[in-house]
Design a protein around this motif. Structure first.
Motif: not given
Lengths: 449, 479
Positions: B9-13
């Motif tokens: 999720l952090d990578t996507a954000k």
């Protein structure tokens, strides 16, 4: 080697490792690696855009005449051990299958080039470009486009402890389009190894033109009519003939229309149907899921029932050899054709129209299901462009009709066969098919649009 | 799992996603098929992987992988954002999924006997007993019996703070006898056909079906069908058994109420729906006896779960009330178009597929009739049982179904057996002709394990509660 591929060297090492871990009398390992992407559109926009990557192993362990199958997608050393042990464990629990003789032995497999760099490199931006053209062309005419463009990179490899080893990488693309107006729709599709050959303009033109020509369809009383079936519809006929009748298990279990009729005329002499995994203009498949090379099998030769296809299990039951048509495990349906052809004729579609006093032009069929395996009686709807033909011309669009028709009976009399063939992806197989003109087709009811 | 999810999720954000969710899934399957006394399939499968769904530049993207490593999580999350950005090149407005949804919870399918703990010998023994019971009957060419088990452990997390763990256990079983003779082949299946009968629960589900106890009756019916009369043609009164009615409900109500289909997202595949939004709350779908509900909370249903794959809790939604169409199956995005909130029906077929609107347990509420009274009240007609074929047009209006077996109804009694029975109709006309529904003692929650939808194709397990029902002036024997 592209990041989308594991590559033959890595796959071979993996298969050898599995076979080294096995303790069964015979072991088979099938590896299927898949990196696929699909751009889906509806209402003239991309609404779903997805990708997937995975590698799956299927291991068949044979202990005496006991067989166990295990699958998994964890290809770490621990994962491989777990799948091998599981397959052997359940083989030990099995009851003996007296009909099982052996896994197949090695036969040389022909290499086929099916991995074109342009397809491999066809990323989300290029998919969006193709879809953008189609949506634009639909919107320009006040229409709504929907469809899907898929690019799939696969590697299939089979090895067994008797020495079978086969590896085949393939990249392919396919697209289907439905273009809709308030009262009508049109269709186009295309299947290819070369994604750069997808002609978005031509496909959009075909679907848009059909949608515009089928606006405001009129009622037509159901009944028996002569028909001209476009290639999209003919593909459905091959699907059902192949699924219900051309596999050896269907004959052995008494549920095939081919059973007891070999050497007899079952269709019009103009009709020939065969399977050829290495034929021209199909998605090539050099071997099956047992690693056995695909043989060309002529099912119906000039109207005469000739042969069916085999995997090793059904072949051994009859003392024959496998024709290379084993499906992925687990499977209790037996072998099936995967690359079907119907032989081309000489007619153009204009020649098919000529001489039709009153008949129906069908673009494609929808939601077809069989009612009886021995007659291949099928019911389904027409869709995406159904027209009345009068005095040799298409005169007006008609509302979609339901048919209930034996596909075997329909092919007993064929007036004309199209001179061009087209590759279609069916439910079960790739079908290379011409258009057909048939003297009768039984429509049983109509719908409201 | 929580750390892996947070990483994706952090990578996507970081790559520009304005919303992201992730599902990490481990699933296990067990399949056993006995055919003519031999175990033809004994297979165990296992699959793991994850899928990351994002919104970036106002469009959806999704990427998935079967390799659960940190490096692969980073690659897949970034690829999901790239696919969303590519999709944004062909958009007309930004995706709107409404207000944030934060759900934290846990759900496990309740069961009495863990089906994976029952030995393979016991399961094979049960199937061999059923197989033997069928093959005792002369004229049976193929006997097939099967058990299928699936367990899915699923972790869900989103950038809105949802965190859900679910374990769904599905069980299914069935037997089928094929008779050959008299130049014909005929099949009978129990408890249901085409994919058999499934539910969410434990091995007690399999035990309750009593496959061996039904083998001989089933086989005798298959053999009797070889010499039975064909179903006559004409317009008559039709009584459907609960299993056939379950598929009728599935095709002519379950699919047309999927709001994504209604809004066009399935147009290029199985089609759209006649139940367009202006009909909501105003359209007469069936007779006043017809009450249909979508309920993901029913115990044991194949469409039963704790939370859908967007994190919305399982719900019970009225679909048809006293014959009037009143509700759709919705997602966060589609519900916005009607000014509503999701009723929790988004489900994906594994880690490598996006969630789509899927039927939960779409059920026809029971009526008042005892089955024997219903037959006694019918002067003339046909009673059809167990689906054999099914087809419906691409707006879900014109349908034709075939059943494995049928009986004449004459003077309030079941008469001669009929084969190759079919019936056809137009959806709202058919449901408007419903004048009797059997009571709760005849009602059962059937499981359909093979509902297809989407491109790439997805298969879902869905439930349908039904009781035998009567329909007037139906066209039968269309072949």
């Amino acid at each position: 080697m592209s990041g989308r591929l594991l590559g033959e060297a890595a796959i071979k090492r993996l298969l050898e490792r599995v076979l080294a871990l096995s303790k069964a009398d015979q072991t088979e390992v099938v590896l299927e690696s898949n990196d696929s992407a699909l751009t889906r559109f509806a209402n003239n926009v991309i609404h779903q855009n997805v990708t997937e990557r995975q590698t799956e192993l299927t291991i068949r362990s044979v202990i005496g005449k006991r067989i166990g199958v295990a699958k998994g997608n964890d290809v770490s050393e621990a994962g491989l051990r777990r799948i091998v042990e599981r397959a052997e464990q359940i083989a030990r629990y099995q009851v003996e299958n007296p009909d099982f003789v052996s896994l197949p032995g090695p036969i040389a497999v022909r290499k086929v080039e099916a991995m074109l760099p342009d397809t491999l490199a066809f990323g989300p931006e290029r998919r969006a470009r193709v879809v953008g053209i189609i949506c634009r062309r639909a919107r320009e005419k006040g229409l709504v486009a929907s469809g899907a463009l898929q690019v799939e990179v696969t590697e299939l490899a089979v090895a067994n402890t008797l020495g079978v080893y086969a590896y085949h990488p393939e990249a392919m693309a396919d697209i289907n389009i439905v273009v809709m107006a308030d009262s009508s729709s049109g269709y186009a599709d295309y299947f290819t190894l070369d994604a750069s050959q997808i002609d978005a303009e031509a496909l959009a033109r075909e679907a848009v033109d059909k949608a515009l020509r089928s606006v405001n369809p009129l009622d037509l009383k159901p009944g028996e009519y002569p028909v001209i079936l476009e290639e999209y519809a003919v593909s459905d006929i091959l699907d059902f003939l192949g699924f219900l009748g051309f596999g050896a298990a269907a004959v052995q279990e008494g549920r095939s229309f081919m059973g007891g009729r070999f050497g007899q005329r079952i269709m019009d002499p103009k009709v020939s149907i065969w399977d050829d995994g290495l034929g021209e203009g199909t998605m090539p498949t050099p071997f099956d899921h047992e690693g056995v090379p695909k043989e060309k099998v002529e099912f119906v030769s000039r109207g005469v029932a000739n042969a069916v296809c085999y995997d090793s299990y059904t072949a051994q039951k009859e003392g024959k050899h496998s024709t290379g048509h084993a499906l992925p495990l687990p499977n209790s349906n037996g072998p099936l054709p995967m690359n079907l052809y119907m032989g081309a004729g000489t007619a153009t579609k204009e020649e098919m129209l000529a001489g039709v006093e009153r008949g129906i032009w069908v673009t494609r069929f929808h939601y077809t299901r069989h009612l009886h395996p021995l007659t291949v009686a099928v019911t389904g709807m027409t869709r995406d462009g159904t027209f009345l033909v009068e005095r040799g011309e298409i005169t007006r669009p008609i509302k979609n009709l339901r048919f209930t028709q034996s596909y075997v009976d329909a092919l007993k009399e064929v007036e004309l066969i199209g001179r061009e063939t087209r590759l279609e992806g069916g439910y079960f197989a790739y079908n290379r098919v011409p258009a057909l003109k048939l003297p009768r087709w039984k429509f049983v009811s109509a719908t409201e649009y | 799992m929580k750390d892996l999810a947070a990483r994706a999720l952090d990578t996507a954000k970081a790559r520009g996603a304005t919303f992201a969710d992730i599902r990490l899934i481990h699933s296990r399957q067990e399949s056993i098929t006995v055919k003519n006394g031999k175990v033809e399939v004994l297979a165990i499968g296992e699959s793991q992987g994850f899928g990351v769904r994002v919104i970036a530049d106002g469009a959806w993207g999704f990427a998935s992988s079967g390799r659960v490593t940190v490096k692969e999580l980073d690659r897949v999350a970034a690829l999901a954002v790239r696919t969303a950005r590519a999709a944004a090149r062909v958009k007309q407005g930004d995706v709107d999924i409404g207000p944030p949804l934060r759900t934290v919870g846990r759900y496990q399918t309740p069961f009495r006997i863990d089906p994976f703990s029952v030995s393979l010998e016991d399961k094979i023994g049960l199937l061999l007993a059923a197989d033997e019971a069928m093959r005792r009957v002369k004229g049976i060419r193929v006997a097939e019996s099967a058990i299928e088990l699936t367990r899915e452990n699923k972790s869900f997390a989103s950038t809105e703070g949802s965190l859900i763990e679910q374990e769904i256990t599905r069980v299914g079983c069935g037997i089928e006898a094929m008779a050959e003779g008299n130049g014909d082949v005929q099949n009978r299946s129990y408890p249901n056909s085409v994919g058999r009968h499934h539910g969410c629960g434990g091995y007690e589900f399999v035990q309750a079906q009593d496959l061996p106890g039904n083998g001989q009756r089933l086989a005798e019916e298959a053999v009797a069908l070889l010499t039975a009369k064909p179903c006559p043609h004409g317009v008559t009164t039709l009584v459907l058994d609960a299993t056939q009615l379950a598929l009728q409900l599935h095709e002519s109500c379950g699919h047309p109420i999927e709001l994504d289909r209604v809004l066009g997202s399935e147009a290029s595949y199985a089609g759209t729906s006649f139940l367009t939004p202006e009909k909501l709350g105003a359209f007469r779908y069936g007779s006043t006896l017809v009450n249909i509900t979508a309920d993901a909370t029913l115990e044991g249903g194949l469409g039963t779960f704790g939370f859908d794959d967007e994190g919305a809790p399982a719900q019970r939604t009225p679909i048809v009330r006293d014959g009037i169409f009143v509700g759709y199956l919705t997602s966060r995005e589609t519900a916005r178009t009607l000014g509503l909130a999701s009723n929790g029906t988004m489900r994906a077929d594994g880690w490598n597929r996006i969630p789509l609107i899927r039927m939960t347990n779409v059920t026809l509420e029971p009526g008042d009739w005892a089955f024997d009274d219903l037959i006694a009240d019918t002067d003339e007609g046909v009673y059809m049982q167990t689906n054999k074929s099914w087809s419906i047009d691409d707006k879900r209006l014109n349908f034709q179904f075939g059943t494995e077996i049928a009986w004449e109804i004459k003077g309030g009694k079941l008469g001669a057996m009929l084969k190759n029975a079919t019936y056809t109709g137009i959806t709202p006309q058919f449901w408007a002709s419903c004048d009797a529904i059997c009571n709760r003692s005849h009602w059962n929650l059937w499981g359909t394990p093979n509902c297809g939808k989407g491109q790439p194709s997805q298969t879902a397990g869905v439930g349908h509660g039904t009781a035998p029902s009567r329909f007037r002036n139906v066209r039968v024997g269309v072949i």
